[in-house]
Design a protein around this motif. Sequence first.
Motif, PDB file in Angstrom:
ATOM      1  N   PHE A   1      -4.438   3.516 -10.619  1.00 12.69           N
ATOM      2  CA  PHE A   1      -4.486   4.962 -10.745  1.00 12.69           C
ATOM      3  C   PHE A   1      -3.113   5.541 -11.090  1.00 12.69           C
ATOM      4  CE2 PHE A   1      -8.520   4.707  -8.378  1.00 12.69           C
ATOM      5  CZ  PHE A   1      -9.291   5.513  -9.204  1.00 12.69           C
ATOM      6  N   ILE A   2      -2.054   4.817 -10.785  1.00  9.54           N
ATOM      7  CA  ILE A   2      -0.710   5.261 -11.157  1.00  9.54           C
ATOM      8  C   ILE A   2      -0.588   5.307 -12.682  1.00  9.54           C
ATOM      9  CG2 ILE A   2       1.745   4.641 -11.090  1.00  9.54           C
ATOM     10  CD1 ILE A   2       1.201   3.455  -8.316  1.00  9.54           C
ATOM     11  N   PHE A   3      -1.155   4.317 -13.373  1.00 13.10           N
ATOM     12  CA  PHE A   3      -1.116   4.310 -14.833  1.00 13.10           C
ATOM     13  C   PHE A   3      -1.925   5.460 -15.421  1.00 13.10           C
ATOM     14  CE2 PHE A   3      -0.210  -0.201 -13.897  1.00 13.10           C
ATOM     15  CZ  PHE A   3       1.046  -0.240 -14.480  1.00 13.10           C
TER      16      PHE A   3
ATOM     17  N   LEU B   1       3.725  11.433  -8.630  1.00  7.94           N
ATOM     18  CA  LEU B   1       3.289  11.673 -10.009  1.00  7.94           C
ATOM     19  C   LEU B   1       2.243  12.775 -10.072  1.00  7.94           C
ATOM     20  CD1 LEU B   1       3.041   8.088 -11.523  1.00  7.94           C
ATOM     21  CD2 LEU B   1       4.536   9.931 -12.264  1.00  7.94           C
ATOM     22  N   ALA B   2       1.327  12.805  -9.118  1.00  3.08           N
ATOM     23  CA  ALA B   2       0.306  13.847  -9.103  1.00  3.08           C
ATOM     24  C   ALA B   2       0.939  15.222  -8.899  1.00  3.08           C
ATOM     25  CB  ALA B   2      -0.707  13.562  -8.000  1.00  3.08           C
TER      26      ALA B   2
ATOM     27  N   PHE C   1       0.807  -1.223   0.000  1.00  2.00           N
ATOM     28  CA  PHE C   1       0.000   0.000   0.000  1.00  2.00           C
ATOM     29  C   PHE C   1       0.844   1.279   0.000  1.00  2.00           C
ATOM     30  CE2 PHE C   1      -2.916  -3.061   2.025  1.00  2.00           C
ATOM     31  CZ  PHE C   1      -3.953  -2.988   1.114  1.00  2.00           C
ATOM     32  N   GLY C   2       1.963   1.277   0.699  1.00  2.00           N
ATOM     33  CA  GLY C   2       2.751   2.500   0.845  1.00  2.00           C
ATOM     34  C   GLY C   2       3.473   2.917  -0.415  1.00  2.00           C
ATOM     35  N   VAL C   3       4.098   1.982  -1.081  1.00  2.00           N
ATOM     36  CA  VAL C   3       4.865   2.314  -2.286  1.00  2.00           C
ATOM     37  C   VAL C   3       3.958   2.847  -3.396  1.00  2.00           C
ATOM     38  CG1 VAL C   3       6.343   1.372  -4.093  1.00  2.00           C
ATOM     39  CG2 VAL C   3       6.756   0.758  -1.713  1.00  2.00           C
ATOM     40  N   PRO C   4       2.829   2.201  -3.720  1.00  2.00           N
ATOM     41  CA  PRO C   4       1.952   2.795  -4.738  1.00  2.00           C
ATOM     42  C   PRO C   4       1.374   4.151  -4.321  1.00  2.00           C
ATOM     43  CG  PRO C   4       1.384   0.504  -4.409  1.00  2.00           C
ATOM     44  CD  PRO C   4       2.367   0.864  -3.340  1.00  2.00           C
ATOM     45  N   GLY C   5       1.094   4.319  -3.025  1.00  2.00           N
ATOM     46  CA  GLY C   5       0.569   5.603  -2.552  1.00  2.00           C
ATOM     47  C   GLY C   5       1.574   6.726  -2.702  1.00  2.00           C
ATOM     48  N   VAL C   6       2.829   6.458  -2.340  1.00  2.00           N
ATOM     49  CA  VAL C   6       3.878   7.471  -2.466  1.00  2.00           C
ATOM     50  C   VAL C   6       4.160   7.762  -3.939  1.00  2.00           C
ATOM     51  CG1 VAL C   6       6.338   7.910  -2.043  1.00  2.00           C
ATOM     52  CG2 VAL C   6       4.909   6.969  -0.237  1.00  2.00           C
TER      53      VAL C   6
ATOM     54  N   TRP D   1      -4.616  11.836  -4.932  1.00  2.00           N
ATOM     55  CA  TRP D   1      -4.117  10.789  -5.815  1.00  2.00           C
ATOM     56  C   TRP D   1      -3.273   9.768  -5.061  1.00  2.00           C
ATOM     57  CZ3 TRP D   1      -5.639   9.679 -10.609  1.00  2.00           C
ATOM     58  CH2 TRP D   1      -6.424  10.620 -11.260  1.00  2.00           C
ATOM     59  N   GLY D   2      -2.587  10.181  -3.994  1.00  2.00           N
ATOM     60  CA  GLY D   2      -1.852   9.226  -3.171  1.00  2.00           C
ATOM     61  C   GLY D   2      -2.784   8.273  -2.450  1.00  2.00           C
TER      62      GLY D   2
END
Length: 87
Positions: A44-46, A23-24, A13-18, A34-35
């Motif tokens: 959502f990262i893509f 990116l946002a 969860f932390g790595v994709p959130g950061v 977005w985090g």
Amino acid sequence: MGLSEYLFVFAFFGVPGVLGAWLARTRGKSPLVWGLLSAPFPFFIFILWFQKPTQEVPGHFRKCLTCGAVYPWKQDFCTYCAAKSEE
């Protein structure tokens, strides 16, 4: 919970959130929103990765004075109309 469970939760969860928040921020969007969206839903990262910013973001993207397109800050000319940036 042991250390391995905490590392798993952070990696999951932390790595994709950061990454989503970073990116946002580079695209002129809200890093908090977005985090929080990217942490449980990494797709959502893509969306952020492929979405172009709509306005100028100082240090990341600039707006062409000739055609109005947004292109990366590091380029010396517009990607779309080849107009030279004024700096």
